[in-house]
Design a protein around this motif. Structure first.
Motif, short mmCIF file in Angstrom:
data_model
loop_
_atom_site.label_atom_id
_atom_site.label_comp_id
_atom_site.label_asym_id
_atom_site.label_seq_id
_atom_site.Cartn_x
_atom_site.Cartn_y
_atom_site.Cartn_z
N VAL A 152 -12.58 39.07 31.79
CA VAL A 152 -14.10 38.94 31.43
C VAL A 152 -14.86 39.23 32.78
CG1 VAL A 152 -13.73 37.34 29.84
CG2 VAL A 152 -14.25 36.56 32.05
N SER A 153 -16.27 39.53 32.58
CA SER A 153 -16.93 39.85 33.80
C SER A 153 -17.10 38.54 34.78
CB SER A 153 -18.25 40.55 33.60
OG SER A 153 -19.33 39.44 32.69
N ASP A 154 -17.32 39.00 35.97
CA ASP A 154 -17.67 38.05 36.97
C ASP A 154 -18.97 38.03 37.61
OD1 ASP A 154 -17.65 35.74 38.89
OD2 ASP A 154 -16.36 37.02 40.33
N PRO A 155 -20.01 37.17 36.98
CA PRO A 155 -19.87 36.18 35.96
C PRO A 155 -20.08 36.65 34.98
CG PRO A 155 -22.00 36.50 36.85
CD PRO A 155 -21.30 37.61 37.47
N THR A 156 -19.72 35.58 33.81
CA THR A 156 -20.04 35.87 32.49
C THR A 156 -20.51 34.43 31.86
OG1 THR A 156 -18.78 36.53 30.27
CG2 THR A 156 -17.78 34.72 31.61
N TRP A 157 -20.83 34.47 30.72
CA TRP A 157 -21.41 33.37 30.03
C TRP A 157 -20.48 32.10 30.04
CZ3 TRP A 157 -20.35 32.07 24.06
CH2 TRP A 157 -21.35 30.85 23.69
N ALA A 158 -21.02 31.19 30.40
CA ALA A 158 -20.21 29.88 30.77
C ALA A 158 -19.30 29.53 29.63
CB ALA A 158 -21.15 28.76 30.91
N ASN A 159 -19.72 29.85 28.29
CA ASN A 159 -18.74 29.22 27.25
C ASN A 159 -17.65 30.14 26.91
OD1 ASN A 159 -17.94 27.11 25.52
ND2 ASN A 159 -19.22 28.05 23.70
N HIS A 160 -17.43 31.41 27.45
CA HIS A 160 -16.51 32.19 27.33
C HIS A 160 -15.04 31.73 27.66
CE1 HIS A 160 -19.15 36.11 26.96
NE2 HIS A 160 -18.67 35.88 25.99
N GLY A 161 -14.87 31.19 28.68
CA GLY A 161 -13.49 30.32 28.99
C GLY A 161 -13.41 29.54 28.22
N ASN A 162 -14.23 28.48 28.01
CA ASN A 162 -13.79 27.48 26.80
C ASN A 162 -13.25 27.96 25.58
OD1 ASN A 162 -14.67 25.63 28.81
ND2 ASN A 162 -16.68 25.55 27.56
N ILE A 163 -14.04 29.15 25.14
CA ILE A 163 -13.49 29.67 23.78
C ILE A 163 -12.14 30.31 24.09
CG2 ILE A 163 -14.06 31.41 22.18
CD1 ILE A 163 -16.96 31.08 22.79
N PHE A 164 -11.75 31.15 24.97
CA PHE A 164 -10.77 31.99 24.95
C PHE A 164 -9.60 31.05 25.40
CE2 PHE A 164 -13.83 35.34 25.86
CZ PHE A 164 -13.70 35.93 24.67
N LYS A 165 -9.82 30.04 26.08
CA LYS A 165 -8.70 29.12 26.94
C LYS A 165 -8.21 28.25 25.56
CE LYS A 165 -9.98 28.88 31.56
NZ LYS A 165 -10.81 28.15 32.77
N SER A 166 -9.17 27.73 24.50
CA SER A 166 -8.90 27.15 23.64
C SER A 166 -8.08 27.96 22.52
CB SER A 166 -10.25 26.79 22.73
OG SER A 166 -10.95 25.63 23.64
N ALA A 167 -8.27 29.06 22.57
CA ALA A 167 -7.30 29.96 21.55
C ALA A 167 -5.99 30.37 22.11
CB ALA A 167 -8.07 31.17 21.26
N GLY A 168 -5.59 29.71 23.55
CA GLY A 168 -4.62 29.90 24.23
C GLY A 168 -4.46 31.25 24.99
N LEU A 169 -5.58 31.81 25.30
CA LEU A 169 -5.45 33.02 26.18
C LEU A 169 -5.71 32.40 27.78
CD1 LEU A 169 -7.94 35.56 23.99
CD2 LEU A 169 -5.27 35.55 24.30
#
Length: 396
Positions: free
Chosen positions: A125-142
Motif C-alpha cells: 500500500v502507498s506510504d501514507p494510505t487511508w488509516a483503515n487499510h491496515g486494519n482491513i488487510f491485517k484482519s484478513a490475514g495479509l
C-alpha cells in the motif's frame, strides 16, 4: 473471560470525532472526519437522492432479501461508471460485481478472496494510505507493507520511488492503488504515469486492487476513471473496491461494490462463485435501500444528469476552498508556501503540518485534524476558513 480483554486504542479518525464532540468550545472546527459539508456545516442529502427515495417509497412492494451479489441493476450501473458504457470488458462479459456494505466491505471481501483463493500473503500500500487499510488487510490475514508515494520535500508524488518499489513486487503478492483523490495526500499520478504503472503491473503480473472511493471529486466521472481504465486495457485481471458514500452522499447507507475482472467470462464465473461463498459466510447478502437509490438515479437520464451536476457542484466547492485557503495563508504571511494545496485532488490535503503543530491547533484553537497533518478541506466553510487560516499561520 471478558476481563482478560484489554482496551483497544482509539481509531485515529473516529477517535478524533469523539474528542471533538466532547470539546465544549463553540468555535471548534473538525477537519478530521471524511465527509463533505456545505457552508452551513451540514452534510446534505442530494436532491437527486431525495427524488429517488420518494420514488422508491411510492413504488416499493417488498422487503425480501437481495441475492448474495446484490441488486443486478445496481451491479450493472457500477460497471458502467467504472469502465465506461462502451468498455470491451462489459461487451465481453468479463466483469462480475457484488454489491457490498460500503467500500470498506468491498475491500474486506477482496482481501479475503486474495488470501483464500489466490494465496496472496502480502499487500503493498502507498506510504501514507487511508488509516483503515491496515486494519482491513491485517484482519484478513495479509501482511501489509508500504511503497514510496509521498515526497515531503516537494509536497508531491515520489513517482520514481514508487516505480522502484513496485518493480520488485513478486506476482504472488498484491498492490493497492487509489483510483483518484488519494487519501490522505490528495496527490494523484498523471495519466502518463498511470499508463506507466499499468505497463509495470502487466509485466510484473502481481495482483492489482483498486480502491476507488471518490469518483467525480477530482475532475469528472470519466476523467477520474482514466487510471483504472488504463489498467483495464493492459491488465487482464483486476479487483476494484468502490464506494458511493462521497459522490452520492450516502454515507450511512453503506453503499459500495467489489468488482472482479477476469480474462474471459468463464474464468470470471468461476472466480466470482468463490467471492459469493465469502460473502455468504460474512454478511450473507447486502442491504437494499442505498443501492436502489443509486440504481434509480443512474438508470434515469434526467436524474443522472442532475446527479452529475450535483457532484460537479461539490467538486467546485472544494476547489474554491482550496484556492481560498492558499490565498488566505499567503495574506497572513504564513512562514511557508501552501500553494501545493490548490493542485491536490478531492476532499483531502496532506498539509505538511507536524504532529506538534497539529496538537497545538487542537489544544489552543479547537482545530481538529489527523495527527499526520491530513485535513478534510470540505470540513471548512466561509464561516470558519478565516479562523482555520489564522490558527495555521500562527502555529507555523
Amino acid at each position: 473471560m471478558f476481563e482478560r480483554v484489554s482496551a483497544a486504542p482509539a481509531d485515529p479518525i473516529l477517535g478524533l470525532n469523539e474528542a471533538f464532540a466532547s470539546d465544549p468550545r463553540t468555535d471548534k472546527v473538525n477537519l478530521g472526519v471524511g465527509v463533505f459539508m456545505n457552508d452551513d456545516g451540514v452534510t446534505p442529502i442530494l436532491a437527486t437522492v431525495k427524488e429517488a427515495e420518494d420514488r422508491l417509497l411510492k413504488g416499493e412492494t417488498t422487503k425480501s432479501y437481495l441475492a448474495i451479489s446484490g441488486d443486478p441493476e445496481y451491479d450493472a450501473q457500477v460497471q458502467g461508471l467504472l469502465f465506461g458504457k462502451d468498455s470491451e470488458i462489459i461487451a465481453n462479459n468479463r466483469a462480475r460485481t457484488a454489491q457490498t456494505p460500503g467500500g470498506t466491505g468491498a475491500l474486506r471481501i477482496a482481501a479475503d478472496f486474495m488470501r483464500r483463493e489466490l494465496g496472496v500473503e502480502r499487500i503493498h500500500v502507498s506510504d501514507p494510505t487511508w488509516a483503515n487499510h491496515g486494519n482491513i488487510f491485517k484482519s484478513a490475514g495479509l501482511e501489509v507493507v508500504s511503497y514510496r508515494y509521498y515526497d515531503s520535500d516537494t509536497m508531491g508524488l515520489d513517482f520514481d520511488g514508487m516505480l522502484e518499489h513496485l518493480e520488485n513486487v513478486p506476482e504472488s503478492e498484491a498492490v493497492l492503488f487509489h483510483g483518484c483523490c488519494h487519501n490522505p495526500t490528495g496527490i494523484d499520478p498523471t495519466f502518463n504515469q498511470w499508463q506507466q504503472l499499468a505497463d509495470l503491473a502487466k509485466r510484473r503480473n502481481f495482483v492489482v486492487l483498486f480502491d476507488f472511493a471518490y469518483q467525480g471529486f477530482a475532475r469528472g466521472m470519466d476523467e477520474d476513471a482514466a487510471g483504472l481504465r488504463a489498467f483495464a486495457e493492459q491488465v487482464p485481471e483486476l479487483l476494484i473496491a468502490n464506494s458511493f458514500s462521497k459522490n452520492f452522499g450516502l454515507y450511512n447507507e453503506r453503499v459500495g461494490a467489489m468488482t472482479l475482472v477476469a480474462s474471459d467470462r468463464h474464468t470470471a464465473d468461476n472466480a466470482f462463485s468463490q467471492v459469493k461463498t465469502i460473502i455468504r459466510g460474512n454478511y450473507s447478502n447486502p442491504p437494499a435501500h442505498g443501492a436502489k437509490i443509486v440504481a434509480t438515479i443512474l438508470t434515469d437520464d434526467a436524474l443522472r444528469a442532475a446527479w452529475i451536476q450535483e457532484v460537479a457542484d461539490m467538486r467546485d466547492h472544494i476547489q474554491v476552498l482550496r484556492d481560498q485557503m492558499v490565498q488566505k495563508l499567503a495574506d497572513r504571511n504564513a512562514k511557508r508556501d501552501f500553494g501545493f494545496i490548490s493542485h491536490q485532488n478531492g476532499m483531502f490535503s496532506f498539509t505538511g503540518l507536524t504532529p506538534d503543530q497539529v496538537k497545538k491547533l487542537k489544544e489552543d484553537y479547537g482545530i481538529y485534524m489527523v495527527g499526520s497533518g491530513r485535513i478534510n478541506v470540505a470540513g471548512m466553510s466561509k464561516k470558519n476558513i478565516d479562523a482555520v487560516c489564522d490558527a495555521i499561520a500562527a502555529v507555523v
